[in-house]
Motif scaffolding. Structure first.
Motif, mmCIF file in Angstrom:
data_model
loop_
_atom_site.group_PDB
_atom_site.id
_atom_site.type_symbol
_atom_site.label_atom_id
_atom_site.label_comp_id
_atom_site.label_asym_id
_atom_site.label_seq_id
_atom_site.Cartn_x
_atom_site.Cartn_y
_atom_site.Cartn_z
ATOM 1 N N ARG A 1 -2.369 1.682 -8.982
ATOM 2 C CA ARG A 1 -1.237 0.737 -8.985
ATOM 3 C C ARG A 1 0.029 1.373 -8.423
ATOM 4 O O ARG A 1 0.875 0.682 -7.858
ATOM 5 C CB ARG A 1 -1.000 0.232 -10.410
ATOM 6 N N ASN A 2 0.169 2.683 -8.587
ATOM 7 C CA ASN A 2 1.342 3.365 -8.033
ATOM 8 C C ASN A 2 1.263 3.475 -6.511
ATOM 9 O O ASN A 2 2.266 3.700 -5.857
ATOM 10 C CB ASN A 2 1.496 4.756 -8.656
ATOM 11 N N GLU A 3 0.067 3.322 -5.943
ATOM 12 C CA GLU A 3 -0.094 3.360 -4.491
ATOM 13 C C GLU A 3 0.365 2.074 -3.820
ATOM 14 O O GLU A 3 0.495 2.026 -2.604
ATOM 15 C CB GLU A 3 -1.557 3.597 -4.132
ATOM 16 N N LYS B 1 2.015 -5.601 -13.629
ATOM 17 C CA LYS B 1 1.335 -4.563 -12.854
ATOM 18 C C LYS B 1 -0.075 -4.330 -13.371
ATOM 19 O O LYS B 1 -0.978 -4.028 -12.609
ATOM 20 C CB LYS B 1 2.124 -3.252 -12.917
#
Length: 157
Positions: free
Chosen positions: A34-36, A75
């Motif tokens: 998800r941080n990508e 998210k």
């Protein structure tokens, strides 16, 4: 207390440790995925909807689910971040390989038009057998080896 009586408890505690460890690894991998995310990235939600990321907040993501249609998602609702080729293949049907061109009609599937015309002439001249017998043959043939009376009854009126 003997070590044999403690063995089931030790095995149980070890299994719980291994299960929580693998769950933590999965959570960390999902958080890294998800941080990508970046604006313009194609994603699939946990509900199976494909969308494009427009904005990323601290806990939410603004997704464009259709041209001009935006929705706010948590998210945690992002199930997978897709690369551009996979997203275009799924959503737009784009393929990188050349697919064979299928003609709209079957005319190009025949060997030649002359062969097709010859087959049409033969088919026109041939008698079609629908499996029906002539009425004369059907009336002359006795049924069940008898004299035409299927129920075996006498000639009564």
């Amino acid at each position: 207390m003997s070590p044999i009586t403690l063995l089931p408890f030790i095995v149980l505690i070890g299994a719980m440790f291994l299960m929580t460890r693998s769950a933590k690894k999965k959570q960390q991998a999902a958080a890294a995925m998800r941080n990508e995310m970046q604006p313009g990235t194609g994603v699939r939600t946990i509900g199976g909807m494909y969308a494009t990321v427009k904005e990323i907040g601290d806990e939410t993501v603004l997704l464009e689910v259709a041209p001009g249609v935006h929705a706010v998602y948590a998210k945690n609702a992002i199930g997978a971040v897709l690369d551009d080729a996979e997203y275009n293949r799924i959503v737009h049907g784009d393929t990188e390989e050349e697919l064979p061109v299928v003609p709209d009609d079957a005319s190009s599937l025949t060997a030649s038009t002359e062969a097709a015309e010859a087959d049409a002439e033969v088919a026109k001249d041939a008698k079609i057998d629908l499996g029906k017998k002539d009425e004369a043959e059907d009336a002359a043939a006795p049924k069940d080896g008898k004299d035409g009376k299927a129920d075996g009854g006498a000639d009564t009126k």
